[in-house]
Design an enzyme around this catalytic site. Structure first.
Site, PDB file in Angstrom:
ATOM      1  N   GLY A 251       0.977  -1.153   0.036  1.00 35.92           N
ATOM      2  CA  GLY A 251      -0.169   0.076  -0.020  1.00 35.92           C
ATOM      3  C   GLY A 251       0.955   1.212   0.010  1.00 35.92           C
ATOM      4  N   CYS A 252       0.186   2.289   0.378  1.00 31.76           N
ATOM      5  CA  CYS A 252       0.966   3.685   0.256  1.00 31.76           C
ATOM      6  C   CYS A 252       2.290   3.590   1.136  1.00 31.76           C
ATOM      7  CB  CYS A 252       0.114   4.854   0.976  1.00 31.76           C
ATOM      8  SG  CYS A 252       0.919   6.457   0.989  1.00 31.76           S
ATOM      9  N   PHE A 253       3.312   3.896   0.497  1.00 27.70           N
ATOM     10  CA  PHE A 253       4.597   3.765   1.292  1.00 27.70           C
ATOM     11  C   PHE A 253       4.856   4.532   2.562  1.00 27.70           C
ATOM     12  CE2 PHE A 253       6.661   5.906  -2.522  1.00 27.70           C
ATOM     13  CZ  PHE A 253       6.014   6.990  -2.244  1.00 27.70           C
ATOM     14  N   TRP A 254       4.096   5.643   2.780  1.00 30.15           N
ATOM     15  CA  TRP A 254       4.335   6.397   4.029  1.00 30.15           C
ATOM     16  C   TRP A 254       4.108   5.643   5.177  1.00 30.15           C
ATOM     17  CZ3 TRP A 254       1.001  11.252   2.090  1.00 30.15           C
ATOM     18  CH2 TRP A 254       1.640  12.082   1.197  1.00 30.15           C
TER      19      TRP A 254
ATOM     20  N   SER B 203       3.521   2.374   5.417  1.00 29.11           N
ATOM     21  CA  SER B 203       4.356   1.169   5.271  1.00 29.11           C
ATOM     22  C   SER B 203       5.576   1.430   6.070  1.00 29.11           C
ATOM     23  CB  SER B 203       4.274   0.665   4.017  1.00 29.11           C
ATOM     24  OG  SER B 203       3.164   0.279   3.356  1.00 29.11           O
TER      25      SER B 203
END
Length: 257
Positions: free
Chosen positions: A113-116, A118
Protein backbone atom coordinates in the site's frame (compact mmCIF):
# COMPACT_ATOMS: atom_id res chain seq x y z
CA UNK A 1 -19.61 12.39 -13.59
CA UNK A 2 -19.67 16.03 -12.45
CA UNK A 3 -20.57 14.89 -8.93
CA UNK A 4 -17.73 12.38 -8.94
CA UNK A 5 -15.23 15.04 -9.99
CA UNK A 6 -16.63 17.45 -7.42
CA UNK A 7 -16.27 14.87 -4.67
CA UNK A 8 -12.73 14.04 -5.77
CA UNK A 9 -11.75 17.69 -5.73
CA UNK A 10 -13.28 18.19 -2.30
CA UNK A 11 -11.27 15.26 -0.97
CA UNK A 12 -8.16 16.71 -2.56
CA UNK A 13 -8.70 20.03 -0.81
CA UNK A 14 -9.36 18.34 2.51
CA UNK A 15 -6.20 16.26 2.19
CA UNK A 16 -4.14 19.42 1.69
CA UNK A 17 -5.12 20.78 5.10
CA UNK A 18 -2.17 20.59 7.56
CA UNK A 19 -4.49 19.26 10.25
CA UNK A 20 -5.73 16.36 8.15
CA UNK A 21 -4.99 12.78 9.14
CA UNK A 22 -3.24 10.07 7.21
CA UNK A 23 -4.60 6.54 7.39
CA UNK A 24 -2.53 3.43 7.91
CA UNK A 25 -3.86 -0.13 8.09
CA UNK A 26 -4.01 -1.98 11.38
CA UNK A 27 -4.67 -5.68 11.90
CA UNK A 28 -7.60 -6.66 14.11
CA UNK A 29 -8.11 -10.35 13.45
CA UNK A 30 -7.34 -13.01 10.89
CA UNK A 31 -10.11 -11.80 8.60
CA UNK A 32 -10.59 -8.17 9.51
CA UNK A 33 -8.50 -5.25 8.32
CA UNK A 34 -9.22 -1.81 9.74
CA UNK A 35 -7.74 1.62 9.21
CA UNK A 36 -6.45 3.71 12.08
CA UNK A 37 -6.14 7.49 11.94
CA UNK A 38 -2.61 8.76 12.42
CA UNK A 39 -2.13 12.47 12.90
CA UNK A 40 0.51 14.08 10.72
CA UNK A 41 3.73 15.04 12.41
CA UNK A 42 4.28 18.72 12.97
CA UNK A 43 8.08 18.59 13.00
CA UNK A 44 10.08 20.29 10.28
CA UNK A 45 10.66 17.10 8.34
CA UNK A 46 7.03 16.06 8.00
CA UNK A 47 5.43 19.44 7.41
CA UNK A 48 6.07 18.82 3.72
CA UNK A 49 2.48 18.50 2.48
CA UNK A 50 3.22 17.44 -1.07
CA UNK A 51 0.82 18.21 -3.95
CA UNK A 52 2.10 15.24 -5.94
CA UNK A 53 0.56 12.75 -3.52
CA UNK A 54 -2.73 14.67 -3.67
CA UNK A 55 -2.66 14.59 -7.46
CA UNK A 56 -1.97 10.86 -7.34
CA UNK A 57 -4.98 10.34 -5.06
CA UNK A 58 -7.15 12.42 -7.37
CA UNK A 59 -6.11 10.28 -10.32
CA UNK A 60 -7.01 7.16 -8.31
CA UNK A 61 -10.50 8.48 -7.56
CA UNK A 62 -11.16 9.50 -11.17
CA UNK A 63 -10.88 5.92 -12.36
CA UNK A 64 -8.62 3.47 -14.10
CA UNK A 65 -7.13 2.27 -10.84
CA UNK A 66 -7.96 -1.39 -11.29
CA UNK A 67 -6.30 -1.89 -14.66
CA UNK A 68 -3.79 -4.69 -14.92
CA UNK A 69 -0.03 -4.43 -14.76
CA UNK A 70 1.61 -2.79 -17.76
CA UNK A 71 3.85 -5.01 -19.89
CA UNK A 72 7.60 -4.34 -19.98
CA UNK A 73 7.57 -3.41 -23.68
CA UNK A 74 4.98 -0.70 -23.08
CA UNK A 75 6.53 0.78 -19.92
CA UNK A 76 8.18 4.19 -19.88
CA UNK A 77 11.84 4.15 -20.90
CA UNK A 78 13.19 5.82 -17.75
CA UNK A 79 16.67 7.27 -17.33
CA UNK A 80 20.20 6.48 -16.20
CA UNK A 81 20.40 9.21 -13.53
CA UNK A 82 19.74 8.00 -9.99
CA UNK A 83 17.37 9.80 -7.63
CA UNK A 84 18.93 13.05 -6.43
CA UNK A 85 19.78 13.84 -2.79
CA UNK A 86 19.70 10.24 -1.52
CA UNK A 87 23.41 9.43 -1.22
CA UNK A 88 24.51 10.49 2.26
CA UNK A 89 20.95 11.16 3.40
CA UNK A 90 20.26 10.01 6.97
CA UNK A 91 17.06 8.47 8.27
CA UNK A 92 15.14 11.24 10.01
CA UNK A 93 14.15 9.01 12.94
CA UNK A 94 16.88 6.36 13.21
CA UNK A 95 19.77 8.59 12.16
CA UNK A 96 21.53 6.04 9.93
CA UNK A 97 22.39 6.49 6.27
CA UNK A 98 19.66 5.17 4.00
CA UNK A 99 22.00 3.50 1.55
CA UNK A 100 24.38 1.74 3.94
CA UNK A 101 24.17 -1.94 4.85
CA UNK A 102 26.48 -2.80 7.79
CA UNK A 103 28.33 -6.10 7.71
CA UNK A 104 26.08 -8.97 8.75
CA UNK A 105 22.88 -7.01 8.16
CA UNK A 106 20.24 -7.96 5.60
CA UNK A 107 17.85 -6.14 3.28
CA UNK A 108 14.16 -6.82 2.59
CA UNK A 109 11.98 -5.33 -0.15
CA UNK A 110 8.20 -5.21 -0.12
CA UNK A 111 5.15 -3.14 -0.96
CA UNK A 112 1.88 -3.13 0.97
CA UNK A 113 0.00 0.00 0.00
CA UNK A 114 0.94 3.66 0.36
CA UNK A 115 4.62 3.70 1.29
CA UNK A 116 4.27 6.47 3.90
CA UNK A 117 2.43 4.28 6.41
CA UNK A 118 4.29 1.12 5.45
CA UNK A 119 7.66 2.68 6.14
CA UNK A 120 6.59 4.12 9.49
CA UNK A 121 5.10 0.82 10.60
CA UNK A 122 8.28 -1.15 10.00
CA UNK A 123 10.73 1.36 11.50
CA UNK A 124 8.66 1.26 14.71
CA UNK A 125 9.43 -2.40 15.38
CA UNK A 126 11.01 -2.65 18.85
CA UNK A 127 14.56 -3.44 17.74
CA UNK A 128 16.77 -4.54 14.90
CA UNK A 129 15.78 -2.03 12.22
CA UNK A 130 18.83 -0.11 10.99
CA UNK A 131 17.05 1.97 8.36
CA UNK A 132 13.99 2.15 6.16
CA UNK A 133 13.44 3.95 2.88
CA UNK A 134 10.57 4.46 0.50
CA UNK A 135 10.92 3.84 -3.19
CA UNK A 136 9.65 1.85 -6.13
CA UNK A 137 9.69 -1.96 -6.47
CA UNK A 138 9.00 -4.53 -9.12
CA UNK A 139 8.78 -2.38 -12.22
CA UNK A 140 10.26 -2.01 -15.67
CA UNK A 141 11.33 1.65 -15.86
CA UNK A 142 14.84 2.53 -14.60
CA UNK A 143 14.97 5.35 -12.04
CA UNK A 144 11.28 6.36 -12.18
CA UNK A 145 9.80 9.48 -10.63
CA UNK A 146 6.79 9.57 -8.34
CA UNK A 147 4.61 11.05 -11.08
CA UNK A 148 5.61 8.29 -13.46
CA UNK A 149 4.88 5.55 -10.93
CA UNK A 150 1.48 7.12 -10.17
CA UNK A 151 0.66 6.97 -13.88
CA UNK A 152 0.96 3.14 -13.64
CA UNK A 153 3.15 3.29 -16.75
CA UNK A 154 6.31 1.99 -15.04
CA UNK A 155 4.99 -1.21 -13.46
CA UNK A 156 6.34 -0.33 -10.01
CA UNK A 157 4.57 -0.61 -6.71
CA UNK A 158 5.21 1.86 -3.90
CA UNK A 159 7.71 -0.03 -1.78
CA UNK A 160 9.85 -0.07 1.33
CA UNK A 161 13.48 -1.12 1.68
CA UNK A 162 14.39 -2.36 5.15
CA UNK A 163 17.94 -2.84 6.41
CA UNK A 164 17.82 -5.00 9.52
CA UNK A 165 20.01 -6.89 11.97
CA UNK A 166 19.00 -10.58 11.81
CA UNK A 167 20.47 -11.11 15.29
CA UNK A 168 17.77 -8.80 16.70
CA UNK A 169 14.81 -9.12 14.35
CA UNK A 170 14.16 -12.06 12.05
CA UNK A 171 12.87 -12.18 8.50
CA UNK A 172 9.83 -13.99 9.91
CA UNK A 173 9.14 -11.02 12.21
CA UNK A 174 9.18 -8.71 9.19
CA UNK A 175 6.93 -11.10 7.27
CA UNK A 176 4.45 -11.23 10.13
CA UNK A 177 4.25 -7.46 10.23
CA UNK A 178 3.92 -7.30 6.43
CA UNK A 179 0.93 -9.63 6.25
CA UNK A 180 -0.88 -8.14 9.22
CA UNK A 181 -0.39 -4.49 8.22
CA UNK A 182 -2.51 -4.57 5.05
CA UNK A 183 -5.12 -6.46 3.08
CA UNK A 184 -3.12 -8.88 0.90
CA UNK A 185 -6.23 -10.02 -0.98
CA UNK A 186 -7.22 -6.71 -2.54
CA UNK A 187 -5.62 -7.02 -5.97
CA UNK A 188 -4.40 -3.82 -7.56
CA UNK A 189 -4.73 -1.51 -4.60
CA UNK A 190 -5.34 -0.95 -0.92
CA UNK A 191 -8.59 0.59 0.30
CA UNK A 192 -9.40 3.66 -1.77
CA UNK A 193 -5.89 3.71 -3.24
CA UNK A 194 -6.33 1.87 -6.52
CA UNK A 195 -3.77 1.04 -9.16
CA UNK A 196 -0.82 -1.25 -9.74
CA UNK A 197 1.39 1.18 -7.79
CA UNK A 198 -0.43 0.10 -4.61
CA UNK A 199 -0.38 -3.65 -5.16
CA UNK A 200 0.93 -5.99 -2.50
CA UNK A 201 4.31 -7.57 -3.21
CA UNK A 202 7.29 -9.17 -1.52
CA UNK A 203 10.56 -9.69 -3.38
CA UNK A 204 12.96 -12.36 -2.15
CA UNK A 205 16.74 -12.34 -2.47
CA UNK A 206 17.42 -16.03 -1.78
CA UNK A 207 15.71 -19.42 -1.68
CA UNK A 208 15.18 -19.35 2.09
CA UNK A 209 13.26 -16.08 1.86
CA UNK A 210 11.19 -17.47 -1.01
CA UNK A 211 10.21 -20.53 1.02
CA UNK A 212 9.29 -18.44 4.06
CA UNK A 213 7.22 -15.99 2.02
CA UNK A 214 5.34 -18.74 0.20
CA UNK A 215 4.73 -20.77 3.38
CA UNK A 216 3.48 -17.70 5.26
CA UNK A 217 1.18 -16.83 2.35
CA UNK A 218 -0.45 -20.25 2.61
CA UNK A 219 -0.88 -19.85 6.37
CA UNK A 220 -2.41 -16.38 6.13
CA UNK A 221 -4.68 -17.38 3.26
CA UNK A 222 -6.10 -20.13 5.45
CA UNK A 223 -6.52 -17.65 8.31
CA UNK A 224 -8.34 -15.13 6.11
CA UNK A 225 -10.47 -17.95 4.68
CA UNK A 226 -12.55 -15.66 2.46
CA UNK A 227 -10.54 -14.47 -0.54
CA UNK A 228 -7.34 -15.62 -2.23
CA UNK A 229 -4.21 -13.62 -1.46
CA UNK A 230 -3.05 -11.62 -4.49
CA UNK A 231 0.38 -10.61 -3.18
CA UNK A 232 3.04 -10.66 -5.88
CA UNK A 233 5.94 -12.92 -4.87
CA UNK A 234 8.96 -12.65 -7.13
CA UNK A 235 12.73 -12.88 -7.16
CA UNK A 236 14.54 -9.58 -6.87
CA UNK A 237 16.99 -10.87 -9.49
CA UNK A 238 14.19 -11.11 -12.05
CA UNK A 239 14.26 -7.31 -12.36
CA UNK A 240 17.97 -6.97 -13.10
CA UNK A 241 17.22 -6.50 -16.80
CA UNK A 242 15.11 -3.46 -15.90
CA UNK A 243 17.76 -1.81 -13.76
CA UNK A 244 17.04 -3.67 -10.52
CA UNK A 245 14.27 -4.46 -8.08
CA UNK A 246 14.63 -1.20 -6.18
CA UNK A 247 14.81 2.53 -6.88
CA UNK A 248 14.80 5.14 -4.12
CA UNK A 249 11.93 7.59 -4.03
CA UNK A 250 12.25 11.33 -3.73
CA UNK A 251 13.80 12.72 -0.57
CA UNK A 252 10.64 14.57 0.42
CA UNK A 253 8.78 11.24 0.66
CA UNK A 254 11.33 9.67 3.02
CA UNK A 255 10.04 9.29 6.60
CA UNK A 256 7.09 11.47 5.65
CA UNK A 257 4.98 10.44 8.62
Amino acid sequence: MVKVIGFALSQLLLSSCPTSSAFTPTFRSSNSIAFASVSRNTNSNSSRIQPLRMIGSLMDMLGGGDAGLISPDKALKGRTNKMANIDGYRHYVLGNKLTEVPEGYKVAYFGNGCFWGSEKGIWRLPKGIHSTAIGYCGGFTPNPTYEEVCSTQTGHTEGVRVVYNPAEVSFVDILRWFWEAHDPASGMGQGNDRGSQYRSGFYYTNDEEKQLIEASKVAYEKAINTRPITTEIASADAYDEYGGIWFYGEQYHQQYL
